[in-house]
Design a protein around this motif. Structure first.
Motif, PDB file in Angstrom:
ATOM      1  N   ALA A  91       0.824  -1.212   0.000  1.00  0.00           N
ATOM      2  CA  ALA A  91       0.000   0.000   0.000  1.00  0.00           C
ATOM      3  C   ALA A  91       0.858   1.261   0.000  1.00  0.00           C
ATOM      4  O   ALA A  91       0.361   2.357   0.243  1.00  0.00           O
ATOM      5  CB  ALA A  91      -0.942   0.007   1.195  1.00  0.00           C
ATOM      6  N   SER A  92       2.142   1.127  -0.220  1.00  0.00           N
ATOM      7  CA  SER A  92       3.102   2.224  -0.451  1.00  0.00           C
ATOM      8  C   SER A  92       3.576   3.080   0.725  1.00  0.00           C
ATOM      9  O   SER A  92       4.126   4.142   0.457  1.00  0.00           O
ATOM     10  CB  SER A  92       2.539   3.171  -1.522  1.00  0.00           C
ATOM     11  N   PRO A  93       3.553   2.824   1.965  1.00  0.00           N
ATOM     12  CA  PRO A  93       2.934   1.695   2.628  1.00  0.00           C
ATOM     13  C   PRO A  93       1.817   2.099   3.603  1.00  0.00           C
ATOM     14  O   PRO A  93       1.130   1.240   4.125  1.00  0.00           O
ATOM     15  CB  PRO A  93       4.103   1.130   3.432  1.00  0.00           C
ATOM     16  N   VAL A  94       1.640   3.418   3.907  1.00  0.00           N
ATOM     17  CA  VAL A  94       0.770   3.808   5.025  1.00  0.00           C
ATOM     18  C   VAL A  94      -0.703   3.715   4.631  1.00  0.00           C
ATOM     19  O   VAL A  94      -1.116   4.255   3.603  1.00  0.00           O
ATOM     20  CB  VAL A  94       1.092   5.234   5.520  1.00  0.00           C
ATOM     21  N   VAL A  95      -1.477   3.042   5.480  1.00  0.00           N
ATOM     22  CA  VAL A  95      -2.919   2.900   5.292  1.00  0.00           C
ATOM     23  C   VAL A  95      -3.676   3.810   6.251  1.00  0.00           C
ATOM     24  O   VAL A  95      -4.626   4.503   5.867  1.00  0.00           O
ATOM     25  CB  VAL A  95      -3.360   1.433   5.497  1.00  0.00           C
ATOM     26  N   SER A  96      -3.260   3.818   7.502  1.00  0.00           N
ATOM     27  CA  SER A  96      -3.978   4.592   8.514  1.00  0.00           C
ATOM     28  C   SER A  96      -2.990   5.122   9.547  1.00  0.00           C
ATOM     29  O   SER A  96      -1.857   4.639   9.644  1.00  0.00           O
ATOM     30  CB  SER A  96      -5.027   3.723   9.214  1.00  0.00           C
ATOM     31  N   VAL A 132      -4.839   1.828  15.444  1.00  0.00           N
ATOM     32  CA  VAL A 132      -3.890   2.351  14.461  1.00  0.00           C
ATOM     33  C   VAL A 132      -4.521   3.511  13.702  1.00  0.00           C
ATOM     34  O   VAL A 132      -4.073   3.870  12.609  1.00  0.00           O
ATOM     35  CB  VAL A 132      -3.414   1.249  13.482  1.00  0.00           C
ATOM     36  N   GLY A 133      -5.550   4.102  14.278  1.00  0.00           N
ATOM     37  CA  GLY A 133      -6.116   5.329  13.748  1.00  0.00           C
ATOM     38  C   GLY A 133      -7.074   5.145  12.586  1.00  0.00           C
ATOM     39  O   GLY A 133      -7.554   4.052  12.300  1.00  0.00           O
ATOM     40  N   GLY A 151      -8.377   9.601   1.047  1.00  0.00           N
ATOM     41  CA  GLY A 151      -8.282   8.918  -0.237  1.00  0.00           C
ATOM     42  C   GLY A 151      -8.115   7.423  -0.141  1.00  0.00           C
ATOM     43  O   GLY A 151      -8.101   6.726  -1.170  1.00  0.00           O
ATOM     44  N   VAL A 152      -7.985   6.904   1.087  1.00  0.00           N
ATOM     45  CA  VAL A 152      -7.836   5.454   1.297  1.00  0.00           C
ATOM     46  C   VAL A 152      -9.136   4.899   1.862  1.00  0.00           C
ATOM     47  O   VAL A 152      -9.643   5.396   2.867  1.00  0.00           O
ATOM     48  CB  VAL A 152      -6.667   5.150   2.259  1.00  0.00           C
ATOM     49  N   ASP A 153      -9.684   3.881   1.226  1.00  0.00           N
ATOM     50  CA  ASP A 153     -10.903   3.226   1.700  1.00  0.00           C
ATOM     51  C   ASP A 153     -10.534   1.902   2.367  1.00  0.00           C
ATOM     52  O   ASP A 153      -9.676   1.162   1.870  1.00  0.00           O
ATOM     53  CB  ASP A 153     -11.869   2.954   0.542  1.00  0.00           C
ATOM     54  N   CYS A 154     -11.189   1.615   3.482  1.00  0.00           N
ATOM     55  CA  CYS A 154     -10.963   0.353   4.189  1.00  0.00           C
ATOM     56  C   CYS A 154     -12.299  -0.278   4.528  1.00  0.00           C
ATOM     57  O   CYS A 154     -13.275   0.424   4.828  1.00  0.00           O
ATOM     58  CB  CYS A 154     -10.175   0.580   5.484  1.00  0.00           C
ATOM     59  N   ARG A 155     -12.345  -1.586   4.498  1.00  0.00           N
ATOM     60  CA  ARG A 155     -13.522  -2.311   4.978  1.00  0.00           C
ATOM     61  C   ARG A 155     -13.088  -3.667   5.496  1.00  0.00           C
ATOM     62  O   ARG A 155     -11.972  -4.125   5.230  1.00  0.00           O
ATOM     63  CB  ARG A 155     -14.586  -2.452   3.887  1.00  0.00           C
ATOM     64  N   ILE A 156     -13.967  -4.288   6.242  1.00  0.00           N
ATOM     65  CA  ILE A 156     -13.678  -5.600   6.826  1.00  0.00           C
ATOM     66  C   ILE A 156     -14.319  -6.680   5.967  1.00  0.00           C
ATOM     67  O   ILE A 156     -15.523  -6.659   5.705  1.00  0.00           O
ATOM     68  CB  ILE A 156     -14.201  -5.689   8.275  1.00  0.00           C
ATOM     69  N   GLY A 157     -13.505  -7.645   5.520  1.00  0.00           N
ATOM     70  CA  GLY A 157     -13.990  -8.713   4.670  1.00  0.00           C
ATOM     71  C   GLY A 157     -14.193 -10.010   5.426  1.00  0.00           C
ATOM     72  O   GLY A 157     -14.356 -10.022   6.655  1.00  0.00           O
ATOM     73  N   ALA A 158     -14.178 -11.124   4.708  1.00  0.00           N
ATOM     74  CA  ALA A 158     -14.355 -12.440   5.316  1.00  0.00           C
ATOM     75  C   ALA A 158     -13.238 -12.712   6.315  1.00  0.00           C
ATOM     76  O   ALA A 158     -12.102 -12.259   6.146  1.00  0.00           O
ATOM     77  CB  ALA A 158     -14.368 -13.511   4.229  1.00  0.00           C
ATOM     78  N   ASP A 159     -13.569 -13.445   7.383  1.00  0.00           N
ATOM     79  CA  ASP A 159     -12.618 -13.783   8.449  1.00  0.00           C
ATOM     80  C   ASP A 159     -12.028 -12.542   9.105  1.00  0.00           C
ATOM     81  O   ASP A 159     -10.894 -12.557   9.596  1.00  0.00           O
ATOM     82  CB  ASP A 159     -11.482 -14.669   7.916  1.00  0.00           C
ATOM     83  N   VAL A 211      -8.176  -2.994   1.667  1.00  0.00           N
ATOM     84  CA  VAL A 211      -7.759  -1.610   1.419  1.00  0.00           C
ATOM     85  C   VAL A 211      -7.866  -1.289  -0.063  1.00  0.00           C
ATOM     86  O   VAL A 211      -7.512  -2.116  -0.917  1.00  0.00           O
ATOM     87  CB  VAL A 211      -6.302  -1.382   1.889  1.00  0.00           C
ATOM     88  N   LYS A 212      -8.323  -0.084  -0.351  1.00  0.00           N
ATOM     89  CA  LYS A 212      -8.376   0.388  -1.735  1.00  0.00           C
ATOM     90  C   LYS A 212      -7.941   1.849  -1.755  1.00  0.00           C
ATOM     91  O   LYS A 212      -8.317   2.636  -0.887  1.00  0.00           O
ATOM     92  CB  LYS A 212      -9.786   0.261  -2.302  1.00  0.00           C
ATOM     93  N   GLY A 213      -7.146   2.238  -2.751  1.00  0.00           N
ATOM     94  CA  GLY A 213      -6.696   3.623  -2.842  1.00  0.00           C
ATOM     95  C   GLY A 213      -5.552   3.773  -3.827  1.00  0.00           C
ATOM     96  O   GLY A 213      -5.059   2.783  -4.393  1.00  0.00           O
ATOM     97  N   PRO A 214      -5.098   4.997  -4.046  1.00  0.00           N
ATOM     98  CA  PRO A 214      -4.047   5.253  -5.042  1.00  0.00           C
ATOM     99  C   PRO A 214      -2.689   4.674  -4.673  1.00  0.00           C
ATOM    100  O   PRO A 214      -1.804   4.595  -5.515  1.00  0.00           O
ATOM    101  CB  PRO A 214      -3.988   6.783  -5.108  1.00  0.00           C
ATOM    102  N   GLY A 215      -2.508   4.265  -3.416  1.00  0.00           N
ATOM    103  CA  GLY A 215      -1.233   3.694  -3.006  1.00  0.00           C
ATOM    104  C   GLY A 215      -1.123   2.200  -3.229  1.00  0.00           C
ATOM    105  O   GLY A 215      -0.038   1.626  -3.073  1.00  0.00           O
ATOM    106  N   VAL A 216      -2.228   1.542  -3.600  1.00  0.00           N
ATOM    107  CA  VAL A 216      -2.189   0.084  -3.780  1.00  0.00           C
ATOM    108  C   VAL A 216      -1.280  -0.268  -4.959  1.00  0.00           C
ATOM    109  O   VAL A 216      -1.357   0.307  -6.045  1.00  0.00           O
ATOM    110  CB  VAL A 216      -3.605  -0.477  -4.006  1.00  0.00           C
ATOM    111  N   MET A 217      -0.403  -1.220  -4.740  1.00  0.00           N
ATOM    112  CA  MET A 217       0.655  -1.596  -5.680  1.00  0.00           C
ATOM    113  C   MET A 217       0.129  -1.957  -7.063  1.00  0.00           C
ATOM    114  O   MET A 217      -1.047  -2.275  -7.258  1.00  0.00           O
ATOM    115  CB  MET A 217       1.428  -2.787  -5.117  1.00  0.00           C
TER     116      MET A 217
END
Length: 612
Positions: A390-395, A407-408, A413-421, A426-432
């Motif tokens: 994630a380039s690397p900072v998410v939060s 972790v704040g 510009g970074v979207d986060c959500r909780i998935g399975a398990d 994470v989604k955003g312009p920093g994703v590789m």
């Protein structure tokens, strides 16, 4: 006097690329300090301005252009943090080359793998002594054809190799007024391959573009205030995405200056000399300071210990009041806290230079009790979360909104959500862009909707992220109980006795631990129990084992019965980056440790019934 008001933050759109960022910074604040580095031959610290760095990078760029490399070719850096690191990397990026940063203390076998996997054509390293252990592991099929050295090569040995070795002093010839090659201007081009630490398998090359990194740095500056008057002390390796984005590109974007620490052994002295205003570190450094203070406190009189406890109590009340989560009495705010801060806390903060206005922890989870300790002393410590992909900072937490147990919030510009398990996505312009030459692993990591699967379990409460452990590191005992070993290890390693610890128990009836004690603390414990600390058998002495287990029980008293440590193996071995047991950011290489101590682990369960 430098007018810092003229050095506003540079945006990602203005910079366009990473070399474009330096070009703008050099134009916008040419006389402002950029880098500070100790010159051992002159026995002094030297300062470079942004204008001087811009001109020096131009010299490196002209020299590198003579190598005949094509845009997209890979070049690697195997060097400690230094101005030369910056100059080579910026010159390479300006030519459209892809930079592969390597850890100077990584094993020769792993370094050879990375050079071969990336198809690196040119390597820049420090000395012949640094290259020599690596040479035997680089296969003849590798594409590496030149090695640049800060010092002169061994001419005799170099003559027997197909690789050309050149000292920087002769490579950086005076190019006069020769025009600079036209720099790359594609923001979406691949800028760097950053190899992951490989805690659970072979390293993967994370492909990051100019946009990935610039967008991340810009988002950081939207929530964290950095000014041109700030100075950072850089001691984490620039090879790591955390230090590279947060401690290198972000200061460049804000116009801060960076001082390069001489070594980890000289870090304490450098902190007092440089007196940084911003400190960026992994948790291990904060944990070491915390453990050192606790060890020293244990030897002090009872009244001193009580005064220290009172200082922490008043400091925490003050911190919570500032955060708006509690009310602090007038007596605490006006009298008790300032007095204790001056008498007690200031002495510890002075060890860190005495003027830190922001301390950042990242790269791994920071134990809440350690964070509270420093916050109570008045160190403005914030914890963030990220990953190389994630380039690397998410939060990150922020000074005015700081919840140490979390972790704040996600960066702008970074979207986060909780998935399975309970996996954090994470989604955003920093994703590789993906993993180098591993399309299947890329598809596993980034789903069809563009969500990056982090592998970290988390919960989100009012937009704030709370980590719950790694999906792959959850231990499932033979009784079906699930335990996050990191939660236990974070607590155990705060004990003054413990240098390193790893909890085991996958498919076993109970949890056990491999524990490496600190030398001084071990000697004191052994003598207290009447055993010779240097005798190999002392590690297995029954009294020692019972004492350590009782100590662990006290540390983990808040955990349920299935999360208690029932057996322990004390080890006198060193766990380090050099011997392959720790990653460059000081995380445990669990698979490697388990394999090395397989017989020891088996012995922790052989013939043992589950204790009551």
């Amino acid at each position: 006097m430098i007018d810092f008001t003229t050095t506003a933050n540079i945006t990602a759109a203005e910079a366009l690329t990473l070399p474009g960022l330096l070009e703008l910074r050099a134009k916008r604040s040419p006389d402002a300090p950029a880098y500070h580095q100790y010159q051992s031959d002159q026995n002094r610290w030297q300062t470079w301005t942004w204008g001087e760095i811009g001109r020096e990078v131009g010299r490196w760029q002209r020299a590198l252009a003579r190598e005949g490399l094509d845009p997209g070719d890979r070049v690697a850096i195997l060097l400690a943090n230094a101005v030369e690191w910056v100059c080579f990397e910026q010159a390479a990026l300006a030519l459209g080359l892809v930079v592969v940063p390597l850890y100077p203390w990584d094993s020769p076998e792993n370094l050879a793998y990375l050079l071969t996997d990336s198809g690196t054509r040119l390597l820049f390293t420090g000395s012949w002594e640094q290259w020599h252990p690596l040479a035997a592991h680089v296969p003849s099929s590798a594409q590496l054809h030149r090695v640049l050295l800060l010092t002169k090569p061994d001419q005799g040995a170099a003559a027997t190799s197909d690789i050309t070795f050149t000292a920087i002093s002769s490579w950086l010839v005076d190019t006069g007024a020769q025009p600079l090659p036209r720099p790359t201007r594609d923001p979406d081009a691949l800028a760097t391959l950053v190899y992951t630490s490989g805690t659970t398998g072979p390293p993967k090359g994370v492909m990051l573009s100019h946009t990935n990194i610039l967008a991340n740095a810009e988002a950081i500056l939207k929530v964290i205030n950095c000014t041109p008057g700030d100075i950072l002390l850089s001691f984490l390796p620039l090879s790591h995405a955390f230090e590279r984005t947060v401690g290198y590109y972000t200061p460049m974007m804000a116009g801060c200056s960076v001082a390069y620490s001489r070594s980890m052994e000289q870090l304490a002295e450098d902190l007092r000399t440089v007196r940084p205003t911003i400190l960026i570190s992994v948790p291990r450094i904060y944990e070491k300071v915390y453990a050192q203070v606790r060890r020293q406190l244990d030897t002090r009189p009872f009244l001193v210990q009580r005064l220290f406890a009172l200082t922490l109590w008043a400091g925490w009340r003050h911190f919570e009041a500032i955060q708006g989560r509690a009310h602090s009495s007038l007596a605490i705010e006006k009298l008790l806290h300032p007095l204790l801060h001056h008498l007690v806390a200031r002495k510890i903060l002075d060890r860190l230079g005495g003027r830190i206005r922001l301390a950042v922890s990242g790269g791994a989870p920071l134990l809440e009790s350690v964070s509270r300790f420093f916050l109570s002393l008045g160190l403005p410590l914030i914890q963030g979360y990220g990953l190389t992909e994630a380039s690397p900072v998410v939060s990150t937490n922020m000074p005015g909104c700081n919840l140490p147990a979390s972790v704040g919030r996600p960066l702008p510009g970074v979207d986060c959500r909780i998935g399975a398990d309970s996996e954090l996505l994470v989604k955003g312009p920093g994703v590789m862009l993906g993993y180098w030459n591993q399309p299947e692993r890329t598809r596993e990591a980034i789903d069809a909707e563009g969500w990056l699967h982090t592998g970290d379990q988390a919960a989100m409460e009012t937009g704030i992220i709370h980590l719950r452990g790694r999906l792959k590191e959850i231990i499932v005992t033979s009784t079906g109980e699930k335990v996050a070993p990191v939660d236990l290890e974070l607590l155990i390693v705060t004990d003054p006795l413990v240098d390193h610890v790893m909890v085991v128990g996958e498919a076993r009836p109970y949890l056990a631990a491999l524990l490496v004690p600190r030398q001084e603390a071990w000697e004191a414990l052994a003598r207290k129990n009447g055993v010779d600390p240097d005798a190999p058998s002392s590690l297995q002495a029954q009294d020692i084992q019972e004492t350590v287990l009782l100590r662990l029980k006290g540390i983990l008293h808040a955990f349920p019965a299935h999360a208690q440590i029932r057996a322990v193996a004390l080890l006198r071995d060193e766990w380090s980056i050099a011997n392959g047991l720790l990653t460059p950011t000081l995380k445990l290489k669990r698979a490697v440790i388990e394999e090395r101590y397989r017989e020891v682990i088996d012995g922790l369960y052989r013939g043992h019934d589950l204790p009551a």
